[in-house]
Design a protein around this motif. Structure first.
Motif, PDB file in Angstrom:
ATOM      1  N   LEU A  16      36.890  78.620  -3.648  1.00 27.84           N
ATOM      2  CA  LEU A  16      38.260  78.332  -4.070  1.00 27.84           C
ATOM      3  C   LEU A  16      38.771  79.304  -5.132  1.00 27.84           C
ATOM      4  O   LEU A  16      39.952  79.277  -5.469  1.00 27.84           O
ATOM      5  CB  LEU A  16      38.360  76.885  -4.555  1.00 27.84           C
ATOM      6  CG  LEU A  16      38.047  75.833  -3.476  1.00 27.84           C
ATOM      7  CD1 LEU A  16      38.285  74.427  -4.011  1.00 27.84           C
ATOM      8  CD2 LEU A  16      38.866  76.075  -2.212  1.00 27.84           C
ATOM      9  N   GLN A  17      37.880  80.149  -5.643  1.00 29.83           N
ATOM     10  CA  GLN A  17      38.335  81.226  -6.529  1.00 29.83           C
ATOM     11  C   GLN A  17      38.824  82.426  -5.717  1.00 29.83           C
ATOM     12  O   GLN A  17      39.581  83.245  -6.221  1.00 29.83           O
ATOM     13  CB  GLN A  17      37.190  81.658  -7.459  1.00 29.83           C
ATOM     14  CG  GLN A  17      36.654  80.542  -8.339  1.00 29.83           C
ATOM     15  CD  GLN A  17      37.718  79.917  -9.214  1.00 29.83           C
ATOM     16  OE1 GLN A  17      38.511  80.636  -9.836  1.00 29.83           O
ATOM     17  NE2 GLN A  17      37.751  78.591  -9.269  1.00 29.83           N
ATOM     18  N   HIS A  18      38.363  82.505  -4.484  1.00 33.36           N
ATOM     19  CA  HIS A  18      38.770  83.603  -3.583  1.00 33.36           C
ATOM     20  C   HIS A  18      39.018  82.979  -2.211  1.00 33.36           C
ATOM     21  O   HIS A  18      38.172  83.070  -1.310  1.00 33.36           O
ATOM     22  CB  HIS A  18      37.693  84.684  -3.507  1.00 33.36           C
ATOM     23  CG  HIS A  18      37.300  85.234  -4.851  1.00 33.36           C
ATOM     24  ND1 HIS A  18      36.289  84.688  -5.616  1.00 33.36           N
ATOM     25  CD2 HIS A  18      37.817  86.262  -5.573  1.00 33.36           C
ATOM     26  CE1 HIS A  18      36.179  85.374  -6.753  1.00 33.36           C
ATOM     27  NE2 HIS A  18      37.097  86.325  -6.752  1.00 33.36           N
ATOM     28  N   LYS A  19      40.161  82.354  -2.064  1.00 37.42           N
ATOM     29  CA  LYS A  19      40.456  81.569  -0.873  1.00 37.42           C
ATOM     30  C   LYS A  19      40.614  82.460   0.355  1.00 37.42           C
ATOM     31  O   LYS A  19      41.192  83.545   0.283  1.00 37.42           O
ATOM     32  CB  LYS A  19      41.718  80.733  -1.105  1.00 37.42           C
ATOM     33  CG  LYS A  19      41.556  79.727  -2.241  1.00 37.42           C
ATOM     34  CD  LYS A  19      42.846  79.008  -2.578  1.00 37.42           C
ATOM     35  CE  LYS A  19      42.635  78.059  -3.753  1.00 37.42           C
ATOM     36  NZ  LYS A  19      43.878  77.379  -4.162  1.00 37.42           N
ATOM     37  N   SER A  20      40.095  81.955   1.462  1.00 37.23           N
ATOM     38  CA  SER A  20      40.146  82.732   2.703  1.00 37.23           C
ATOM     39  C   SER A  20      41.566  82.781   3.250  1.00 37.23           C
ATOM     40  O   SER A  20      42.404  81.921   2.967  1.00 37.23           O
ATOM     41  CB  SER A  20      39.211  82.113   3.746  1.00 37.23           C
ATOM     42  OG  SER A  20      39.755  80.885   4.231  1.00 37.23           O
ATOM     43  N   GLU A  21      41.797  83.788   4.060  1.00 36.42           N
ATOM     44  CA  GLU A  21      43.095  83.897   4.730  1.00 36.42           C
ATOM     45  C   GLU A  21      43.327  82.693   5.641  1.00 36.42           C
ATOM     46  O   GLU A  21      44.453  82.229   5.798  1.00 36.42           O
ATOM     47  CB  GLU A  21      43.163  85.195   5.528  1.00 36.42           C
ATOM     48  CG  GLU A  21      43.362  86.441   4.679  1.00 36.42           C
ATOM     49  CD  GLU A  21      44.658  86.375   3.861  1.00 36.42           C
ATOM     50  OE1 GLU A  21      45.689  85.942   4.412  1.00 36.42           O
ATOM     51  OE2 GLU A  21      44.619  86.751   2.685  1.00 36.42           O
ATOM     52  N   LEU A  22      42.248  82.196   6.239  1.00 36.33           N
ATOM     53  CA  LEU A  22      42.372  81.035   7.125  1.00 36.33           C
ATOM     54  C   LEU A  22      42.851  79.810   6.355  1.00 36.33           C
ATOM     55  O   LEU A  22      43.733  79.085   6.829  1.00 36.33           O
ATOM     56  CB  LEU A  22      41.024  80.737   7.802  1.00 36.33           C
ATOM     57  CG  LEU A  22      41.016  79.541   8.759  1.00 36.33           C
ATOM     58  CD1 LEU A  22      42.032  79.731   9.885  1.00 36.33           C
ATOM     59  CD2 LEU A  22      39.604  79.335   9.322  1.00 36.33           C
ATOM     60  N   LEU A  23      42.317  79.612   5.155  1.00 37.31           N
ATOM     61  CA  LEU A  23      42.757  78.478   4.340  1.00 37.31           C
ATOM     62  C   LEU A  23      44.220  78.645   3.928  1.00 37.31           C
ATOM     63  O   LEU A  23      45.023  77.709   4.047  1.00 37.31           O
ATOM     64  CB  LEU A  23      41.876  78.330   3.102  1.00 37.31           C
ATOM     65  CG  LEU A  23      42.325  77.272   2.072  1.00 37.31           C
ATOM     66  CD1 LEU A  23      42.405  75.884   2.692  1.00 37.31           C
ATOM     67  CD2 LEU A  23      41.391  77.266   0.856  1.00 37.31           C
ATOM     68  N   LEU A  24      44.572  79.812   3.455  1.00 35.23           N
ATOM     69  CA  LEU A  24      45.946  80.056   2.997  1.00 35.23           C
ATOM     70  C   LEU A  24      46.945  79.922   4.134  1.00 35.23           C
ATOM     71  O   LEU A  24      48.057  79.419   3.946  1.00 35.23           O
ATOM     72  CB  LEU A  24      46.046  81.447   2.374  1.00 35.23           C
ATOM     73  CG  LEU A  24      45.199  81.684   1.121  1.00 35.23           C
ATOM     74  CD1 LEU A  24      45.305  83.135   0.677  1.00 35.23           C
ATOM     75  CD2 LEU A  24      45.602  80.745  -0.006  1.00 35.23           C
ATOM     76  N   ARG A  25      46.520  80.326   5.312  1.00 34.68           N
ATOM     77  CA  ARG A  25      47.388  80.226   6.482  1.00 34.68           C
ATOM     78  C   ARG A  25      47.462  78.781   7.000  1.00 34.68           C
ATOM     79  O   ARG A  25      48.511  78.337   7.467  1.00 34.68           O
ATOM     80  CB  ARG A  25      46.852  81.146   7.584  1.00 34.68           C
ATOM     81  CG  ARG A  25      47.743  81.274   8.804  1.00 34.68           C
ATOM     82  CD  ARG A  25      47.277  82.390   9.703  1.00 34.68           C
ATOM     83  NE  ARG A  25      45.990  82.109  10.348  1.00 34.68           N
ATOM     84  CZ  ARG A  25      44.849  82.734  10.059  1.00 34.68           C
ATOM     85  NH1 ARG A  25      44.834  83.692   9.151  1.00 34.68           N
ATOM     86  NH2 ARG A  25      43.733  82.432  10.696  1.00 34.68           N
ATOM     87  N   SER A  26      46.352  78.049   6.873  1.00 31.57           N
ATOM     88  CA  SER A  26      46.287  76.692   7.418  1.00 31.57           C
ATOM     89  C   SER A  26      46.926  75.656   6.504  1.00 31.57           C
ATOM     90  O   SER A  26      47.412  74.626   6.976  1.00 31.57           O
ATOM     91  CB  SER A  26      44.825  76.304   7.676  1.00 31.57           C
ATOM     92  OG  SER A  26      44.206  77.193   8.581  1.00 31.57           O
TER      93      SER A  26
END
Length: 235
Positions: free
Chosen positions: A40-50
């Motif tokens: 959660l300190q370096h959130k994935s693109e998938l998380l940010l997109r989802s």
């Protein structure tokens, strides 16, 4: 298994009580899925997109469609995988409404009070949080007596929606108990909740997904040290 690994994916963080709720629901219903641990300190693109609104876990991705917020996800699981395992919510509309009410109480009142008790920077705020958390647990003790009708769970003979919502807090509660040497679910003043915690925590489906309490203790001690350092710097 109702959900196949290739079409059901959970984005989570191992220590999150909200993620744990979803893992508990999937485990209790016997649904297979792929789990992806998020930093959660370096959130994935998938998380940010989802989850573009909150950028938070948990996110359940089913057939490419993301579902966010733990309480919403639990209800989605119950509806989307109705043929898998036991139902999470009762069939009766009134009983469903009651279950949703107590889930909201846990989310809006108990969780808020427990967070204040655990993570406030001043002792006064912690004391007030403890007072509010105890009051909320006493209210839940009475609710469990009324809803369970002598059975071990809020869901009756088997763990259901309210049990899972409260059960998501159980690992964190056990960690705080280990750190502070006190019982959150006092067997003297809250015998039903104390018995509930033992019954729920012993379920095979629960044991399978519960995070390690000693690992949580280490994390919480680090977080408390950071809070103390920030408070000292502020003064």
């Amino acid at each position: 298994m109702a959900g196949a690994v290739d079409d059901l994916k959970l984005l989570g963080a191992w220590y999150s009580p909200y993620v744990l709720r979803v893992r508990l629901a999937l485990s209790i219903k016997g649904i297979s899925y792929e789990y992806a641990e998020e930093d959660l300190q370096h959130k994935s693109e998938l998380l940010l997109r989802s989850n573009p609104v909150h950028n938070k876990v948990p996110v359940l991705i089913h057939g490419g469609n993301p579902v966010c917020e733990s309480l919403v996800i639990l209800q989605y699981i119950d509806e989307a995988f109705g043929g898998a395992g036991p139902p999470l919510l009762p069939a009766d509309p009134y009983e469903r409404a009651v279950a949703r009410f107590w889930a909201a109480f846990i989310e809006d009142t108990l969780v808020k009070a427990m967070n204040q008790a655990s993570w406030s920077k001043t002792e006064g705020e912690k004391v007030e949080g403890n007072k509010q958390a105890t009051a909320a647990l006493n209210t839940l003790e009475a609710a469990l007596r009324d809803i369970s009708k002598g059975k071990p769970f809020f869901g009756g003979d088997s763990a259901g929606y309210v049990d899972i919502v409260l059960g998501g807090l159980l690992a964190g509660v056990r960690a705080m108990e280990a750190m502070l040497g006190v019982k959150a679910f006092d067997p003297v003043t809250m015998p039903l909740l104390a018995a509930w915690a033992d019954h729920f925590g012993a379920l095979d489906e629960v044991v399978a997904v519960m995070p390690d309490v000693s690992r949580l203790v280490e994390l919480f001690m680090t977080m408390h040290a950071q809070i103390a350092a920030e408070a000292a710097t502020a003064n």
